[in-house]
Design an enzyme around this catalytic site. Structure first.
Site, mmCIF file in Angstrom:
data_model
loop_
_atom_site.group_PDB
_atom_site.id
_atom_site.type_symbol
_atom_site.label_atom_id
_atom_site.label_comp_id
_atom_site.label_asym_id
_atom_site.label_seq_id
_atom_site.Cartn_x
_atom_site.Cartn_y
_atom_site.Cartn_z
ATOM 1 N N GLY A 1 4.826 3.090 10.717
ATOM 2 C CA GLY A 1 4.298 4.411 10.975
ATOM 3 C C GLY A 1 3.767 4.758 12.479
ATOM 4 N N SER A 2 2.628 5.681 12.276
ATOM 5 C CA SER A 2 2.080 6.157 13.681
ATOM 6 C C SER A 2 1.547 5.043 14.501
ATOM 7 C CB SER A 2 1.311 7.158 13.557
ATOM 8 O OG SER A 2 -0.122 6.713 12.705
ATOM 9 N N GLY B 1 -2.472 4.581 13.324
ATOM 10 C CA GLY B 1 -2.427 3.963 12.151
ATOM 11 C C GLY B 1 -2.313 2.489 12.460
ATOM 12 N N GLY B 2 -1.090 2.180 13.273
ATOM 13 C CA GLY B 2 -0.579 0.809 13.312
ATOM 14 C C GLY B 2 -1.668 0.016 14.245
ATOM 15 N N LYS C 1 0.917 -1.130 -0.033
ATOM 16 C CA LYS C 1 0.001 0.083 -0.125
ATOM 17 C C LYS C 1 0.804 1.157 -0.097
ATOM 18 C CE LYS C 1 -2.479 3.342 2.132
ATOM 19 N NZ LYS C 1 -1.677 4.679 2.052
ATOM 20 N N CYS D 1 12.307 7.430 13.878
ATOM 21 C CA CYS D 1 11.679 6.824 15.300
ATOM 22 C C CYS D 1 12.502 6.466 16.193
ATOM 23 C CB CYS D 1 11.345 5.261 14.541
ATOM 24 S SG CYS D 1 12.405 4.529 13.595
ATOM 25 N N GLU E 1 5.558 -1.687 13.422
ATOM 26 C CA GLU E 1 6.579 -0.848 14.193
ATOM 27 C C GLU E 1 5.959 0.676 14.145
ATOM 28 O OE1 GLU E 1 9.483 -2.276 15.329
ATOM 29 O OE2 GLU E 1 8.586 -4.154 14.443
ATOM 30 N N GLU F 1 4.650 10.641 22.132
ATOM 31 C CA GLU F 1 5.589 10.933 21.087
ATOM 32 C C GLU F 1 5.111 12.264 20.448
ATOM 33 O OE1 GLU F 1 7.627 8.778 17.184
ATOM 34 O OE2 GLU F 1 5.704 8.942 17.096
HETATM 35 P P1 NAP Z 1 1.178 7.091 9.365
HETATM 36 O O1 NAP Z 1 0.668 8.330 9.133
HETATM 37 O O2 NAP Z 1 1.003 6.227 10.064
HETATM 38 O O3 NAP Z 1 1.374 6.536 7.808
HETATM 39 C C1 NAP Z 1 2.076 5.231 7.591
HETATM 40 C C2 NAP Z 1 0.938 4.505 6.388
HETATM 41 O O4 NAP Z 1 -0.144 4.029 7.269
HETATM 42 C C3 NAP Z 1 0.385 5.422 5.425
HETATM 43 O O5 NAP Z 1 0.495 4.777 4.109
HETATM 44 C C4 NAP Z 1 -0.934 5.705 6.046
HETATM 45 O O6 NAP Z 1 -2.005 5.854 4.674
HETATM 46 C C5 NAP Z 1 -1.472 4.451 6.529
HETATM 47 N N1 NAP Z 1 -2.445 4.572 7.539
HETATM 48 C C6 NAP Z 1 -2.166 5.240 8.465
HETATM 49 N N2 NAP Z 1 -3.311 5.193 9.211
HETATM 50 C C7 NAP Z 1 -4.137 4.236 8.700
HETATM 51 C C8 NAP Z 1 -5.404 3.620 8.876
HETATM 52 N N3 NAP Z 1 -6.214 3.932 9.985
HETATM 53 N N4 NAP Z 1 -5.912 2.683 8.175
HETATM 54 C C9 NAP Z 1 -5.127 2.409 7.059
HETATM 55 N N5 NAP Z 1 -4.161 2.945 6.675
HETATM 56 C C10 NAP Z 1 -3.366 4.012 7.519
HETATM 57 O O7 NAP Z 1 2.815 7.525 9.553
HETATM 58 P P2 NAP Z 1 4.042 8.386 8.943
HETATM 59 O O8 NAP Z 1 3.373 9.623 9.256
HETATM 60 O O9 NAP Z 1 3.952 8.122 7.605
HETATM 61 O O10 NAP Z 1 5.365 8.295 9.585
HETATM 62 C C11 NAP Z 1 5.482 8.815 10.981
HETATM 63 C C12 NAP Z 1 5.441 7.756 12.252
HETATM 64 O O11 NAP Z 1 5.920 6.684 11.889
HETATM 65 C C13 NAP Z 1 6.163 8.323 13.311
HETATM 66 O O12 NAP Z 1 5.234 8.191 14.408
HETATM 67 C C14 NAP Z 1 7.194 7.504 13.514
HETATM 68 O O13 NAP Z 1 7.547 7.217 15.090
HETATM 69 C C15 NAP Z 1 6.911 6.321 12.999
HETATM 70 N N6 NAP Z 1 7.827 5.344 12.449
HETATM 71 C C16 NAP Z 1 8.032 4.192 13.189
HETATM 72 C C17 NAP Z 1 9.238 3.356 12.578
HETATM 73 C C18 NAP Z 1 9.794 2.320 13.511
HETATM 74 O O14 NAP Z 1 10.475 1.374 13.036
HETATM 75 N N7 NAP Z 1 9.072 1.941 14.670
HETATM 76 C C19 NAP Z 1 10.085 3.670 11.713
HETATM 77 C C20 NAP Z 1 9.829 4.964 11.026
HETATM 78 C C21 NAP Z 1 8.584 5.864 11.347
HETATM 79 P P3 NAP Z 1 -2.343 7.488 4.453
HETATM 80 O O15 NAP Z 1 -1.356 8.154 4.590
HETATM 81 O O16 NAP Z 1 -2.946 7.142 2.944
HETATM 82 O O17 NAP Z 1 -3.406 7.495 5.315
#
Ligand code: NAP
Length: 527
Positions: A240-241, A244-245, A183, A301, A264, A392
């Site tokens: 991601g967040s 979302g996760g 995706k 992260c 993650e 965070e």
């Molecule tokens: P994000 O907003 O959660 O987006 C990640 C993906 O998930 C996107 O493709 C988004 O699609 C999708 N998504 C999010 N919420 C969703 C839902 N409710 N249903 C279906 N799909 C959903 O994260 P980001 O802003 O790209 O990244 C920043 C975050 O990632 C930070 O919190 C950071 O700490 C974390 N992160 C963690 C790691 C780790 O390894 N632990 C590494 C890097 C980043 P759409 O945008 O199309 O909604």
């Protein structure tokens, strides 16, 4: 060339009507390419192709899969400047970072190729029959790891290459023998499409079945939601967040057939600074941490969002030095308006909490999409009772917690949610006295660092990138390094199966010459 279309298996497709563009945060304008979101029919086609491809993928030899992964690495490198340019235009990140992340991505693919070539990763375990055993004979039982089935991968915006289309989750799932449906992240859809084209080229060149990989565009939650709900999808990888996760984890758990979601997510990565170290190297530490907090505009992260120390003159000096150093750092661009919007609103939420003091705030004008770095401080007792302060703030923000004593420091740590990393800054002589603090920290994190910074995640077999919830949804697995393959497999046993029908990994003659546990002894010998 960017087409804006989806890859449904090896075919480009654009049947949907919803379109979107990516954004150049440095120029503060939309990029030109138009992307067409996958529609419901395309999603179903991609999953059906993946499910069919799995029939072949699950029995592919390690050698064939290794050829595929190596070819992906070669094809990514062949994209050359086109990839680097689009990466920079969609993220605002500098060319050096793009090239570094490409190296990491290619390195991960090659590491999995090596693992597959060697072959012992399947943990082949053989217990031969004992027909004469009393009171009952014992069967011949043989076990190995087998792939789960089609995997959906969601990447984060802050790693368009290493944690995205051909990132760690995809590489590990393909290595396991699972077809992958990505995706695509809407903020780097062009980078994603180029990488997808490299994977499709590699699949075609190495004779992989159509459907081994698909790339679906989307700018919203619908595509991801449909994918995770699809009965033929068998596992999910997410970076991601937390929001979302967790949403996808809950969705997967509610399915008629629940499936694992390896997410993650967020982390504030506590750093414990012990008094003697603070006294001896406080000034240098302040510089180092000003750099680590602002590295990549705080969009890692593993960013150190929480610094913990014991109250006193030394800690006050450190806070002053850190403040002086951090405002010297030139602000930089964040990835996209959503992420800077989230940074500002999460920071404001933190700043509104009672008894929190702002000690450094870059207050000169900045360009659009550039983030101002901020450091705050609170007392240990305030932190313990206010869990909003534990959340965070993704960006160049950090909070120093001033604890009364070692007991309160330990209490603060044990109140924390699960974290990716914890760091201990200590003089060698003092570390032992704080063993309770160290134990508490170890219990909350996936990786513990001694006298360093948490930013920077080496890709190697001993790396753990994960941690207790909410750092990840399953702390038993790492998302980085070759052992991340274990998320996409399950153990499987054959009982009294004829030798000629067993997979090569479990045959008596050990044709792959892999290391196996035979009757409790690790060996490459034939049975
Ligand atoms: P994000 O907003 O959660 O987006 C990640 C993906 O998930 C996107 O493709 C988004 O699609 C999708 N998504 C999010 N919420 C969703 C839902 N409710 N249903 C279906 N799909 C959903 O994260 P980001 O802003 O790209 O990244 C920043 C975050 O990632 C930070 O919190 C950071 O700490 C974390 N992160 C963690 C790691 C780790 O390894 N632990 C590494 C890097 C980043 P759409 O945008 O199309 O909604």
């Amino acid at each position: 060339m960017i087409t804006g279309k989806n890859y449904i298996g090896n075919q480009l497709s654009a049947k949907g009507s919803k379109t979107y563009k990516t954004f150049n945060p440095q120029l503060n304008i939309n990029n030109e390419n138009v992307f067409i979101e996958a529609d419901s029919q395309e999603i179903n086609e991609a999953v059906s192709l993946a499910s069919n491809a799995f029939k072949e993928c699950r029995t592919l030899s390690g050698k064939r899969k290794a050829e595929f992964l190596s070819a992906i690495a070669d094809e990514i490198l062949a994209l050359d400047d086109e990839l680097i340019k689009i990466y920079c235009s969609e993220t605002g990140l500098p060319e050096g970072r793009a090239k570094g992340e490409r190296g990491r991505t290619v390195g991960q693919l090659r590491a999995f190729a090596e693992l597959l070539e060697e072959g012992s990763w399947v943990e082949a375990t053989i217990d031969t029959a004992q027909p004469d055993r009393q009171p009952m004979p014992k069967s011949d039982i043989r076990k190995m790891l087998v792939p789960l089935g089609p995997v959906v991968v969601f990447g984060a915006s802050n790693f368009p290459l290493a944690y995205s289309t051909a990132g760690g989750d995809t590489a590990a799932a393909l290595a396991a023998g699972c077809p992958v449906i990505v995706k695509s992240h809407p903020m780097h859809a062009g980078t994603g499409e180029l990488i997808a084209s490299a994977i499709i080229n590699a699949a075609n060149k190495t004779g992989m079945p159509n459907g081994v990989f698909s790339n679906l565009n989307s700018s919203g939650i619908e595509v991801g939601t449909q994918l995770v709900s699809h009965p033929k999808v068998k596992a999910v990888g997410f970076t991601g967040s937390i929001r979302g996760g967790r949403a996808l984890y809950d969705l997967a758990a509610k399915r008629e057939e629940p499936i694992p979601v390896f997410a993650e997510m967020g982390s504030i990565n506590p750093v414990v600074i012990l008094p003697s170290a603070l006294k001896n190297k406080g000034e240098a530490l302040a510089k180092t941490y000003a750099g680590s907090i602002t590295l990549g505009t705080g969009q890692f992260c593993t960013n150190p969002g929480l610094l913990l120390g014991i109250k006193g003159e030394e800690l006050s000096h450190f806070i002053q030095n850190l403040s002086n150093e951090i405002v010297k750092v030139e602000p930089s661009c964040m990835l996209h308006p959503n992420i800077i919007g989230a940074y500002e609103s999460n920071k404001q939420k933190a700043l509104k909490q009672p008894e929190l003091t702002v000690v450094a705030d870059y207050n000169s004008d900045v360009k659009a999409n550039y983030a101002r770095q901020t450091v705050t401080t609170v007392e240990g007792a305030t932190f313990i009772k206010n869990t909003t302060l534990h959340q965070e703030v993704f960006g160049p923000y950090s909070m120093v917690v001033q604890c009364e004593n070692a007991e309160q420091l330990e209490q603060v740590i044990s109140k924390l949610e699960g974290q990716l990393t914890g760091t201990l800054i200590a003089d060698d002589d003092e570390a032992k006295q704080y063993y309770k603090v160290i134990d508490a920290l170890q219990n909350r994190v996936g990786r513990i660092i001694y006298n360093g910074v948490p930013t920077g995640v080496e890709v190697c077999p001993s790396m753990v990138h994960g941690g207790p919830y909410p750092a990840s949804t399953d702390s038993r697995f790492t998302a980085v390094g070759i052992h991340s393959i274990k998320r996409w497999v399950r153990p499987f046993s054959y009982q009294d199966w004829p030798n000629n029908l067993l997979p090569d990994e479990l045959k008596n003659e050990n044709p792959l010459k892999i290391s196996r546990l035979v009757n409790n002894k690790q060996t490459k010998d034939v049975v």
